[in-house]
Design a protein around this motif. Structure first.
Motif, PDB file in Angstrom:
ATOM      1  N   THR A 107       0.855  -1.179   0.000  1.00  0.00           N
ATOM      2  CA  THR A 107       0.000   0.000   0.000  1.00  0.00           C
ATOM      3  C   THR A 107       0.899   1.240   0.000  1.00  0.00           C
ATOM      4  OG1 THR A 107      -0.117   0.047   2.406  1.00  0.00           O
ATOM      5  CG2 THR A 107      -1.857  -1.170   1.241  1.00  0.00           C
ATOM      6  N   PHE A 108       0.328   2.375  -0.298  1.00  0.00           N
ATOM      7  CA  PHE A 108       1.128   3.594  -0.372  1.00  0.00           C
ATOM      8  C   PHE A 108       1.878   3.840   0.934  1.00  0.00           C
ATOM      9  CE2 PHE A 108       1.943   8.091   0.133  1.00  0.00           C
ATOM     10  CZ  PHE A 108       2.568   8.400  -1.061  1.00  0.00           C
ATOM     11  N   ASP A 109       1.191   3.696   2.066  1.00  0.00           N
ATOM     12  CA  ASP A 109       1.803   4.000   3.365  1.00  0.00           C
ATOM     13  C   ASP A 109       2.978   3.095   3.715  1.00  0.00           C
ATOM     14  OD1 ASP A 109       0.159   6.153   3.862  1.00  0.00           O
ATOM     15  OD2 ASP A 109      -1.303   4.989   5.005  1.00  0.00           O
ATOM     16  N   SER A 110       2.990   1.869   3.180  1.00  0.00           N
ATOM     17  CA  SER A 110       4.078   0.951   3.512  1.00  0.00           C
ATOM     18  C   SER A 110       5.040   0.728   2.339  1.00  0.00           C
ATOM     19  CB  SER A 110       3.499  -0.393   3.955  1.00  0.00           C
ATOM     20  OG  SER A 110       2.814  -1.010   2.897  1.00  0.00           O
ATOM     21  N   HIS A 111       4.827   1.439   1.270  1.00  0.00           N
ATOM     22  CA  HIS A 111       5.623   1.211   0.062  1.00  0.00           C
ATOM     23  C   HIS A 111       7.050   1.748   0.251  1.00  0.00           C
ATOM     24  CE1 HIS A 111       6.534   0.583  -4.120  1.00  0.00           C
ATOM     25  NE2 HIS A 111       5.298   0.228  -4.379  1.00  0.00           N
ATOM     26  N   PRO A 112       8.073   0.914  -0.007  1.00  0.00           N
ATOM     27  CA  PRO A 112       9.451   1.384   0.165  1.00  0.00           C
ATOM     28  C   PRO A 112       9.867   2.423  -0.884  1.00  0.00           C
ATOM     29  CG  PRO A 112       9.425  -0.859  -0.689  1.00  0.00           C
ATOM     30  CD  PRO A 112       8.014  -0.495  -0.383  1.00  0.00           C
ATOM     31  N   ALA A 113       9.258   2.376  -2.060  1.00  0.00           N
ATOM     32  CA  ALA A 113       9.616   3.330  -3.122  1.00  0.00           C
ATOM     33  C   ALA A 113       8.419   3.563  -4.031  1.00  0.00           C
ATOM     34  CB  ALA A 113      10.803   2.803  -3.926  1.00  0.00           C
ATOM     35  N   PRO A 114       7.406   4.318  -3.549  1.00  0.00           N
ATOM     36  CA  PRO A 114       6.236   4.541  -4.400  1.00  0.00           C
ATOM     37  C   PRO A 114       6.624   5.311  -5.661  1.00  0.00           C
ATOM     38  CG  PRO A 114       6.143   5.940  -2.462  1.00  0.00           C
ATOM     39  CD  PRO A 114       7.325   5.037  -2.294  1.00  0.00           C
ATOM     40  N   ALA A 122       1.750  11.297  -6.942  1.00  0.00           N
ATOM     41  CA  ALA A 122       0.844  12.341  -7.438  1.00  0.00           C
ATOM     42  C   ALA A 122      -0.588  12.107  -6.963  1.00  0.00           C
ATOM     43  CB  ALA A 122       0.902  12.399  -8.960  1.00  0.00           C
ATOM     44  N   LEU A 123      -0.993  10.853  -6.854  1.00  0.00           N
ATOM     45  CA  LEU A 123      -2.358  10.543  -6.420  1.00  0.00           C
ATOM     46  C   LEU A 123      -2.590  10.859  -4.944  1.00  0.00           C
ATOM     47  CD1 LEU A 123      -3.178   7.151  -8.194  1.00  0.00           C
ATOM     48  CD2 LEU A 123      -4.480   9.284  -8.366  1.00  0.00           C
ATOM     49  N   LYS A 124      -1.609  10.600  -4.116  1.00  0.00           N
ATOM     50  CA  LYS A 124      -1.771  10.745  -2.655  1.00  0.00           C
ATOM     51  C   LYS A 124      -2.318  12.117  -2.240  1.00  0.00           C
ATOM     52  CE  LYS A 124      -0.954  10.016   1.818  1.00  0.00           C
ATOM     53  NZ  LYS A 124      -2.163  10.122   2.594  1.00  0.00           N
ATOM     54  N   PRO A 125      -1.695  13.225  -2.626  1.00  0.00           N
ATOM     55  CA  PRO A 125      -2.247  14.516  -2.189  1.00  0.00           C
ATOM     56  C   PRO A 125      -3.614  14.821  -2.806  1.00  0.00           C
ATOM     57  CG  PRO A 125      -0.342  14.849  -3.628  1.00  0.00           C
ATOM     58  CD  PRO A 125      -0.434  13.387  -3.341  1.00  0.00           C
ATOM     59  N   ARG A 126      -3.856  14.318  -4.005  1.00  0.00           N
ATOM     60  CA  ARG A 126      -5.170  14.540  -4.619  1.00  0.00           C
ATOM     61  C   ARG A 126      -6.251  13.814  -3.838  1.00  0.00           C
ATOM     62  NH1 ARG A 126      -5.575  15.127 -10.914  1.00  0.00           N
ATOM     63  NH2 ARG A 126      -7.026  16.708 -10.210  1.00  0.00           N
ATOM     64  N   LEU A 127      -5.972  12.576  -3.417  1.00  0.00           N
ATOM     65  CA  LEU A 127      -6.938  11.824  -2.629  1.00  0.00           C
ATOM     66  C   LEU A 127      -7.134  12.452  -1.250  1.00  0.00           C
ATOM     67  CD1 LEU A 127      -5.871   8.193  -3.588  1.00  0.00           C
ATOM     68  CD2 LEU A 127      -7.943   9.396  -4.307  1.00  0.00           C
ATOM     69  N   ASP A 128      -6.057  12.937  -0.659  1.00  0.00           N
ATOM     70  CA  ASP A 128      -6.166  13.616   0.635  1.00  0.00           C
ATOM     71  C   ASP A 128      -7.076  14.837   0.539  1.00  0.00           C
ATOM     72  OD1 ASP A 128      -4.500  11.827   1.983  1.00  0.00           O
ATOM     73  OD2 ASP A 128      -2.707  13.057   1.705  1.00  0.00           O
ATOM     74  N   ALA A 129      -7.014  15.545  -0.566  1.00  0.00           N
ATOM     75  CA  ALA A 129      -7.804  16.764  -0.760  1.00  0.00           C
ATOM     76  C   ALA A 129      -9.230  16.489  -1.239  1.00  0.00           C
ATOM     77  CB  ALA A 129      -7.098  17.682  -1.755  1.00  0.00           C
ATOM     78  N   THR A 130      -9.525  15.241  -1.548  1.00  0.00           N
ATOM     79  CA  THR A 130     -10.848  14.881  -2.045  1.00  0.00           C
ATOM     80  C   THR A 130     -11.826  14.735  -0.885  1.00  0.00           C
ATOM     81  OG1 THR A 130      -9.938  13.779  -4.000  1.00  0.00           O
ATOM     82  CG2 THR A 130     -12.132  13.105  -3.310  1.00  0.00           C
ATOM     83  N   ASP A 131     -12.999  15.342  -1.066  1.00  0.00           N
ATOM     84  CA  ASP A 131     -14.038  15.284  -0.040  1.00  0.00           C
ATOM     85  C   ASP A 131     -15.054  14.174  -0.289  1.00  0.00           C
ATOM     86  OD1 ASP A 131     -13.135  17.696   1.334  1.00  0.00           O
ATOM     87  OD2 ASP A 131     -13.868  18.759  -0.434  1.00  0.00           O
ATOM     88  N   ALA A 132     -15.244  13.813  -1.565  1.00  0.00           N
ATOM     89  CA  ALA A 132     -16.268  12.829  -1.936  1.00  0.00           C
ATOM     90  C   ALA A 132     -15.835  12.122  -3.213  1.00  0.00           C
ATOM     91  CB  ALA A 132     -17.606  13.518  -2.138  1.00  0.00           C
ATOM     92  N   PHE A 133     -16.355  10.918  -3.399  1.00  0.00           N
ATOM     93  CA  PHE A 133     -15.985  10.095  -4.554  1.00  0.00           C
ATOM     94  C   PHE A 133     -17.231   9.597  -5.276  1.00  0.00           C
ATOM     95  CE2 PHE A 133     -12.622   9.635  -1.442  1.00  0.00           C
ATOM     96  CZ  PHE A 133     -11.468   9.683  -2.191  1.00  0.00           C
ATOM     97  N   VAL A 134     -17.129   9.505  -6.596  1.00  0.00           N
ATOM     98  CA  VAL A 134     -18.129   8.794  -7.391  1.00  0.00           C
ATOM     99  C   VAL A 134     -17.367   7.771  -8.217  1.00  0.00           C
ATOM    100  CG1 VAL A 134     -19.914   8.892  -9.161  1.00  0.00           C
ATOM    101  CG2 VAL A 134     -19.696  10.781  -7.523  1.00  0.00           C
ATOM    102  N   ILE A 135     -17.721   6.515  -8.019  1.00  0.00           N
ATOM    103  CA  ILE A 135     -17.104   5.438  -8.783  1.00  0.00           C
ATOM    104  C   ILE A 135     -17.994   5.123  -9.974  1.00  0.00           C
ATOM    105  CG2 ILE A 135     -16.382   3.023  -8.772  1.00  0.00           C
ATOM    106  CD1 ILE A 135     -15.926   3.292  -5.739  1.00  0.00           C
ATOM    107  N   VAL A 136     -17.407   5.148 -11.160  1.00  0.00           N
ATOM    108  CA  VAL A 136     -18.106   4.744 -12.377  1.00  0.00           C
ATOM    109  C   VAL A 136     -17.474   3.424 -12.797  1.00  0.00           C
ATOM    110  CG1 VAL A 136     -18.709   5.333 -14.745  1.00  0.00           C
ATOM    111  CG2 VAL A 136     -18.493   7.156 -13.021  1.00  0.00           C
ATOM    112  N   SER A 137     -18.254   2.355 -12.713  1.00  0.00           N
ATOM    113  CA  SER A 137     -17.694   1.023 -12.913  1.00  0.00           C
ATOM    114  C   SER A 137     -18.548   0.175 -13.834  1.00  0.00           C
ATOM    115  CB  SER A 137     -17.577   0.306 -11.562  1.00  0.00           C
ATOM    116  OG  SER A 137     -17.150  -1.028 -11.741  1.00  0.00           O
ATOM    117  N   PRO A 138     -17.895  -0.524 -14.744  1.00  0.00           N
ATOM    118  CA  PRO A 138     -18.626  -1.548 -15.482  1.00  0.00           C
ATOM    119  C   PRO A 138     -18.827  -2.770 -14.592  1.00  0.00           C
ATOM    120  CG  PRO A 138     -16.329  -1.624 -16.108  1.00  0.00           C
ATOM    121  CD  PRO A 138     -16.487  -0.456 -15.157  1.00  0.00           C
TER     122      PRO A 138
END
Length: 178
Positions: free
Chosen positions: A50-57, A63-79
């Protein structure tokens, strides 16, 4: 409110991505802060750490980590794949965990068949609960997706109306949760 739209398919010629782009367009028109996380574009390798335990992300994860931290809500669009959601979606989301906690989630499922991906909805509801997310009770199913778009543009007014209702209800729900 900052909303992440997760486009959950990595397959070639994916129809669900058109739905994600249509949702993004609707949120843009409403002047809602949003961004698109395309699991195909991010192309994360099979999960090892996982990101938190990754030795070399890698750079994509960094780039995803700060974006997810700043996200307040999610919508998943999935087949729907084999009566559930795609492995590519789960693999991508599983790199993170605490970033989803106590945040509202909406679900839009997509299918070429008449049931619209309802099995994917049920599976995603359970997954979101496991992530400590808060599931919006209203979801949007998308049957016969191949008939809804022409040249990337939504042509089915009744589906557009249903998507508008979903967006309104999700925003109202997310505002109450946040």
């Amino acid at each position: 409110m900052n909303i992440a739209i997760i486009s959950g398919s990595a397959r070639p010629k994916r129809q669900s991505h058109q739905v994600a782009l249509s949702l993004k367009g609707k949120l843009d028109l409403l002047k809602k802060d949003n961004w698109l996380w395309d699991v195909k574009e991010s192309n994360l390798p099979l999960l090892d750490y996982t990101f938190d335990s990754h030795p070399a992300p890698g750079e994509v994860l960094k780039a995803l980590k700060p974006r997810l931290d700043a996200t307040d809500a999610f919508v998943i669009v999935s087949p729907e794949h084999n009566a559930s959601y795609p492995g590519s979606l789960k693999n991508s989301m599983d790199y993170f965990y605490k970033e989803y906690g106590n945040k509202p989630f909406g679900i839009i499922s997509v299918s070429a068949g008449v049931l619209g991906g309802i099995n994917a909805v049920r599976s995603l509801q359970q997954y979101i609960i496991k992530l400590n997310g808060i599931v919006c009770p209203q979801f949007l199913i998308t049957p016969k997706v191949q008939a809804l778009f022409k040249d990337g543009q939504l042509t089915d007014e009744s589906y557009g109306t249903r998507m508008d209702q979903f967006v309104d209800n999700f925003i109202h729900f997310a505002d109450k949760v946040i």
